[in-house]
Write a protein that holds these residues in place. Sequence first.
Motif, PDB file in Angstrom:
ATOM      1  N   ASP A  24      15.925 -26.228   6.136  1.00 43.88           N
ATOM      2  CA  ASP A  24      16.324 -24.990   5.454  1.00 43.88           C
ATOM      3  C   ASP A  24      16.335 -23.816   6.439  1.00 43.88           C
ATOM      4  OD1 ASP A  24      16.618 -26.339   3.078  1.00 43.88           O
ATOM      5  OD2 ASP A  24      14.735 -25.611   2.187  1.00 43.88           O
ATOM      6  N   ALA A  25      15.365 -23.781   7.348  1.00 43.98           N
ATOM      7  CA  ALA A  25      15.327 -22.726   8.365  1.00 43.98           C
ATOM      8  C   ALA A  25      16.537 -22.837   9.288  1.00 43.98           C
ATOM      9  CB  ALA A  25      14.037 -22.804   9.170  1.00 43.98           C
ATOM     10  N   ILE A  26      16.908 -24.053   9.667  1.00 43.92           N
ATOM     11  CA  ILE A  26      18.090 -24.261  10.512  1.00 43.92           C
ATOM     12  C   ILE A  26      19.347 -23.791   9.784  1.00 43.92           C
ATOM     13  CG2 ILE A  26      19.518 -26.010  11.652  1.00 43.92           C
ATOM     14  CD1 ILE A  26      16.882 -25.393  13.103  1.00 43.92           C
ATOM     15  N   ASP A  27      19.424 -24.086   8.466  1.00 40.13           N
ATOM     16  CA  ASP A  27      20.572 -23.621   7.677  1.00 40.13           C
ATOM     17  C   ASP A  27      20.632 -22.096   7.634  1.00 40.13           C
ATOM     18  OD1 ASP A  27      21.360 -26.204   7.135  1.00 40.13           O
ATOM     19  OD2 ASP A  27      20.367 -26.291   5.169  1.00 40.13           O
ATOM     20  N   ILE A  28      19.496 -21.437   7.470  1.00 35.42           N
ATOM     21  CA  ILE A  28      19.450 -19.969   7.450  1.00 35.42           C
ATOM     22  C   ILE A  28      19.930 -19.409   8.787  1.00 35.42           C
ATOM     23  CG2 ILE A  28      17.881 -17.990   7.363  1.00 35.42           C
ATOM     24  CD1 ILE A  28      16.208 -19.615   5.311  1.00 35.42           C
ATOM     25  N   ILE A  29      19.496 -20.030   9.876  1.00 36.96           N
ATOM     26  CA  ILE A  29      19.909 -19.582  11.210  1.00 36.96           C
ATOM     27  C   ILE A  29      21.417 -19.738  11.374  1.00 36.96           C
ATOM     28  CG2 ILE A  29      19.760 -20.127  13.678  1.00 36.96           C
ATOM     29  CD1 ILE A  29      16.807 -20.885  13.140  1.00 36.96           C
ATOM     30  N   GLU A  30      21.952 -20.870  10.923  1.00 34.83           N
ATOM     31  CA  GLU A  30      23.401 -21.094  11.038  1.00 34.83           C
ATOM     32  C   GLU A  30      24.185 -20.087  10.215  1.00 34.83           C
ATOM     33  OE1 GLU A  30      23.985 -25.200   9.999  1.00 34.83           O
ATOM     34  OE2 GLU A  30      23.519 -25.872  12.027  1.00 34.83           O
ATOM     35  N   GLU A  31      23.679 -19.729   9.018  1.00 38.13           N
ATOM     36  CA  GLU A  31      24.359 -18.735   8.187  1.00 38.13           C
ATOM     37  C   GLU A  31      24.379 -17.368   8.859  1.00 38.13           C
ATOM     38  OE1 GLU A  31      22.524 -18.605   4.354  1.00 38.13           O
ATOM     39  OE2 GLU A  31      22.959 -20.711   3.943  1.00 38.13           O
ATOM     40  N   LYS A  32      23.256 -16.992   9.474  1.00 38.72           N
ATOM     41  CA  LYS A  32      23.151 -15.655  10.063  1.00 38.72           C
ATOM     42  C   LYS A  32      23.896 -15.532  11.392  1.00 38.72           C
ATOM     43  CE  LYS A  32      18.917 -14.170   7.872  1.00 38.72           C
ATOM     44  NZ  LYS A  32      17.560 -13.678   8.032  1.00 38.72           N
ATOM     45  N   GLU A  35      26.358 -20.042  14.569  1.00 42.04           N
ATOM     46  CA  GLU A  35      26.277 -20.942  15.720  1.00 42.04           C
ATOM     47  C   GLU A  35      25.503 -22.183  15.307  1.00 42.04           C
ATOM     48  OE1 GLU A  35      24.793 -19.131  19.288  1.00 42.04           O
ATOM     49  OE2 GLU A  35      25.746 -17.229  18.805  1.00 42.04           O
ATOM     50  N   ASN A  36      25.418 -23.160  16.206  1.00 38.80           N
ATOM     51  CA  ASN A  36      24.682 -24.380  15.935  1.00 38.80           C
ATOM     52  C   ASN A  36      23.185 -24.077  15.881  1.00 38.80           C
ATOM     53  OD1 ASN A  36      23.616 -26.926  15.778  1.00 38.80           O
ATOM     54  ND2 ASN A  36      24.711 -27.733  17.545  1.00 38.80           N
ATOM     55  N   GLY A  37      22.580 -24.323  14.737  1.00 33.38           N
ATOM     56  CA  GLY A  37      21.169 -24.003  14.541  1.00 33.38           C
ATOM     57  C   GLY A  37      20.238 -24.819  15.409  1.00 33.38           C
ATOM     58  N   LEU A  38      20.585 -26.084  15.661  1.00 31.62           N
ATOM     59  CA  LEU A  38      19.717 -26.927  16.482  1.00 31.62           C
ATOM     60  C   LEU A  38      19.713 -26.478  17.935  1.00 31.62           C
ATOM     61  CD1 LEU A  38      20.395 -30.459  14.967  1.00 31.62           C
ATOM     62  CD2 LEU A  38      18.386 -29.029  14.675  1.00 31.62           C
ATOM     63  N   GLU A  39      20.846 -25.978  18.426  1.00 31.85           N
ATOM     64  CA  GLU A  39      20.882 -25.453  19.796  1.00 31.85           C
ATOM     65  C   GLU A  39      20.036 -24.187  19.916  1.00 31.85           C
ATOM     66  OE1 GLU A  39      22.105 -26.961  22.473  1.00 31.85           O
ATOM     67  OE2 GLU A  39      22.612 -28.617  21.129  1.00 31.85           O
ATOM     68  N   ILE A  40      20.084 -23.353  18.897  1.00 29.05           N
ATOM     69  CA  ILE A  40      19.248 -22.152  18.887  1.00 29.05           C
ATOM     70  C   ILE A  40      17.778 -22.550  18.845  1.00 29.05           C
ATOM     71  CG2 ILE A  40      18.587 -20.134  17.504  1.00 29.05           C
ATOM     72  CD1 ILE A  40      21.557 -19.833  16.826  1.00 29.05           C
ATOM     73  N   TRP A  41      17.432 -23.579  18.052  1.00 27.36           N
ATOM     74  CA  TRP A  41      16.062 -24.086  17.980  1.00 27.36           C
ATOM     75  C   TRP A  41      15.589 -24.591  19.346  1.00 27.36           C
ATOM     76  CZ3 TRP A  41      11.362 -24.928  16.421  1.00 27.36           C
ATOM     77  CH2 TRP A  41      10.710 -26.107  16.738  1.00 27.36           C
TER      78      TRP A  41
END
Length: 135
Positions: A24-32, A35-41
């Motif tokens: 869910d946190a990765i999805d929130i990051i992708e929405e905001k 970009e790819n949430g896993l790469e940001i992680w």
Amino acid sequence: MVTKFVNNIMLEGKKSTAFKIFYDAIDIIEEKTKENGLEIWKQALANVTPALEVKSRRIGGATFQIPTELRPERKQSVGMKNLINFSRKRHEKTMAAKLAAEIMAAFKEEGAAFKRKEDTHRMAEANKAFSHFRF
């Protein structure tokens, strides 16, 4: 949308709850960020992963803060632990929102987890004169 199911069944337990919060946190990051949430992680984890830690050691009646290098496995786990612990202290509504906010702050080299890494490295640098006391 990134969601994990085990055999198409979402189990209610500690591990599945942790998976749900993380994705869910990765999805929130992708929405905001769009970009790819896993790469940001991955980048955020790399930004908060310490290379050194400071351990207390009692020598001759005095306690010294001795800098020691971290093993690669421990580096990553300490970085994750810092991200989780500092995200718990944030003021967002849900744990997924708290974790997403801390991940995005770490990605930008800001936030409490990144500050912890910087403080640890600064303390190790200040105490490097005691590094010959390593065990």
